[in-house]
Design a protein around this motif. Structure first.
Motif, PDB file in Angstrom:
ATOM      1  N   SER A  49       0.723  -1.203  -0.274  1.00  0.00           N
ATOM      2  CA  SER A  49      -0.138   0.010   0.016  1.00  0.00           C
ATOM      3  C   SER A  49       0.949   1.312  -0.026  1.00  0.00           C
ATOM      4  CB  SER A  49      -0.903  -0.169   1.186  1.00  0.00           C
ATOM      5  OG  SER A  49      -0.103   0.147   2.405  1.00  0.00           O
ATOM      6  N   PRO A  50       0.337   2.453  -0.150  1.00  0.00           N
ATOM      7  CA  PRO A  50       1.266   3.695  -0.103  1.00  0.00           C
ATOM      8  C   PRO A  50       1.860   3.690   1.351  1.00  0.00           C
ATOM      9  CG  PRO A  50      -0.807   4.150  -1.052  1.00  0.00           C
ATOM     10  CD  PRO A  50      -1.109   2.599  -0.652  1.00  0.00           C
ATOM     11  N   ALA A  51       1.219   3.430   2.149  1.00  0.00           N
ATOM     12  CA  ALA A  51       1.859   3.408   3.731  1.00  0.00           C
ATOM     13  C   ALA A  51       2.851   2.475   3.911  1.00  0.00           C
ATOM     14  CB  ALA A  51       0.636   3.425   4.555  1.00  0.00           C
ATOM     15  N   LYS A  52       2.795   0.969   3.395  1.00  0.00           N
ATOM     16  CA  LYS A  52       3.497  -0.084   3.342  1.00  0.00           C
ATOM     17  C   LYS A  52       3.886  -0.713   2.269  1.00  0.00           C
ATOM     18  CE  LYS A  52       1.580  -0.764   7.891  1.00  0.00           C
ATOM     19  NZ  LYS A  52       0.523  -1.604   8.730  1.00  0.00           N
ATOM     20  N   PRO A  53       4.611   0.053   1.428  1.00  0.00           N
ATOM     21  CA  PRO A  53       5.048  -0.717   0.026  1.00  0.00           C
ATOM     22  C   PRO A  53       5.545  -2.080   0.233  1.00  0.00           C
ATOM     23  CG  PRO A  53       6.369   1.266   0.466  1.00  0.00           C
ATOM     24  CD  PRO A  53       5.459   1.084   1.670  1.00  0.00           C
ATOM     25  N   VAL A  54       5.454  -2.509  -1.070  1.00  0.00           N
ATOM     26  CA  VAL A  54       6.175  -3.906  -1.366  1.00  0.00           C
ATOM     27  C   VAL A  54       7.700  -3.786  -0.710  1.00  0.00           C
ATOM     28  CG1 VAL A  54       7.091  -5.875  -2.794  1.00  0.00           C
ATOM     29  CG2 VAL A  54       4.724  -5.080  -2.627  1.00  0.00           C
ATOM     30  N   GLY A  55       8.284  -4.516   0.123  1.00  0.00           N
ATOM     31  CA  GLY A  55       9.655  -4.627   0.603  1.00  0.00           C
ATOM     32  C   GLY A  55       9.756  -3.865   1.846  1.00  0.00           C
ATOM     33  N   THR A  56       8.482  -3.542   2.490  1.00  0.00           N
ATOM     34  CA  THR A  56       8.756  -2.921   3.774  1.00  0.00           C
ATOM     35  C   THR A  56       8.623  -4.174   4.878  1.00  0.00           C
ATOM     36  OG1 THR A  56       7.410  -0.896   3.258  1.00  0.00           O
ATOM     37  CG2 THR A  56       7.358  -1.608   5.682  1.00  0.00           C
ATOM     38  N   VAL A  57       9.507  -4.259   5.654  1.00  0.00           N
ATOM     39  CA  VAL A  57       9.475  -5.274   6.895  1.00  0.00           C
ATOM     40  C   VAL A  57      10.160  -4.749   7.950  1.00  0.00           C
ATOM     41  CG1 VAL A  57      10.774  -7.448   7.322  1.00  0.00           C
ATOM     42  CG2 VAL A  57      10.488  -6.986   4.973  1.00  0.00           C
ATOM     43  N   TRP A  58       9.223  -5.221   9.226  1.00  0.00           N
ATOM     44  CA  TRP A  58       9.813  -4.771  10.444  1.00  0.00           C
ATOM     45  C   TRP A  58      10.419  -5.985  11.061  1.00  0.00           C
ATOM     46  CZ3 TRP A  58       9.631  -0.500  12.885  1.00  0.00           C
ATOM     47  CH2 TRP A  58       8.697   0.803  12.189  1.00  0.00           C
ATOM     48  N   LEU A  59      11.342  -5.799  11.906  1.00  0.00           N
ATOM     49  CA  LEU A  59      12.107  -6.845  12.412  1.00  0.00           C
ATOM     50  C   LEU A  59      12.134  -6.475  14.001  1.00  0.00           C
ATOM     51  CD1 LEU A  59      13.850  -6.172   9.606  1.00  0.00           C
ATOM     52  CD2 LEU A  59      14.809  -8.566  10.240  1.00  0.00           C
ATOM     53  N   ALA A  60      12.255  -7.677  15.113  1.00  0.00           N
ATOM     54  CA  ALA A  60      12.476  -7.324  16.325  1.00  0.00           C
ATOM     55  C   ALA A  60      13.291  -8.363  16.788  1.00  0.00           C
ATOM     56  CB  ALA A  60      11.098  -7.347  16.789  1.00  0.00           C
ATOM     57  N   LEU A  61      14.122  -7.923  17.575  1.00  0.00           N
ATOM     58  CA  LEU A  61      14.987  -8.925  18.399  1.00  0.00           C
ATOM     59  C   LEU A  61      15.040  -8.452  19.862  1.00  0.00           C
ATOM     60  CD1 LEU A  61      17.617 -10.765  18.002  1.00  0.00           C
ATOM     61  CD2 LEU A  61      19.004  -8.923  17.912  1.00  0.00           C
TER      62      LEU A  61
END
Length: 176
Positions: free
Chosen positions: A113-125
């Motif tokens: 989406s415009p707010a979360k385009p393809v390639g957007t990834v959230w990571l958590a450690l």
């Protein structure tokens, strides 16, 4: 699955660090579909430091297996800092691990989406007894490239977190 090219010795050094510390890793994966766990377990002897991987591709799985609140997912979406953090902390609370690495994102080719385009990834450690680290990446390329870059980013972050904070006593400081 596309071939993954890790930086030289990344996995071996990560394994050595976990073994030295007598610590174990678990993964909570969405967009990578278990690729981080697969990469870890490709290394012979990984059972000494890799405990488990959970693939929580659906929102329901994130809620049922990791305790991510359904209302949180409804409010902020599965691809968010909050959900990534809950995934890592949820695994840490449910598994005999010292470290939990979680990923959630839009690998494509659709779903962006415009707010979360393809390639957007959230990571958590998350490390037991410490505040979790959460970060966002915006990767380029096709689905396989986004997923591969996610695997590398997560493993590199864990590797950095496992490094000693201070130089060894016999090593000069960079500030000297």
């Amino acid at each position: 699955m596309t071939a993954l090219t890790l930086p030289p010795r990344l996995l071996e050094d990560l394994a050595d660090a976990l073994l030295r510390r007598h610590e174990r890793l678990g993964t909570a994966e969405s967009c990578t579909g278990g690729w981080i766990a697969t990469t870890c377990t490709d290394l012979a002897g990984s059972s000494a430091w890799f405990e488990r991987g959970v693939v929580t591709y659906s929102n329901e799985a994130k809620t049922e297996l990791l305790g991510v609140p359904a209302d949180l997912i409804a409010r902020v979406g599965a691809v968010s800092a909050e959900v990534a953090e809950h995934m890592a902390c949820g695994l840490l609370a449910r598994a005999p691990v010292d470290w939990a690495l979680a990923v959630t994102g839009v690998a494509g080719p659709g779903g962006g989406s415009p707010a979360k385009p393809v390639g957007t990834v959230w990571l958590a450690l998350a490390q037991r007894g410490a505040a979790p680290r959460v970060w966002c990446e915006h990767f380029a390329g096709d689905r396989a490239a986004v997923r591969a870059q996610t695997v590398i980013s997560g493993l590199q972050a864990l590797h950095r977190a496992l490094q000693p904070a201070d130089p060894a006593p016999d090593q000069p400081s960079l500030a000297s």
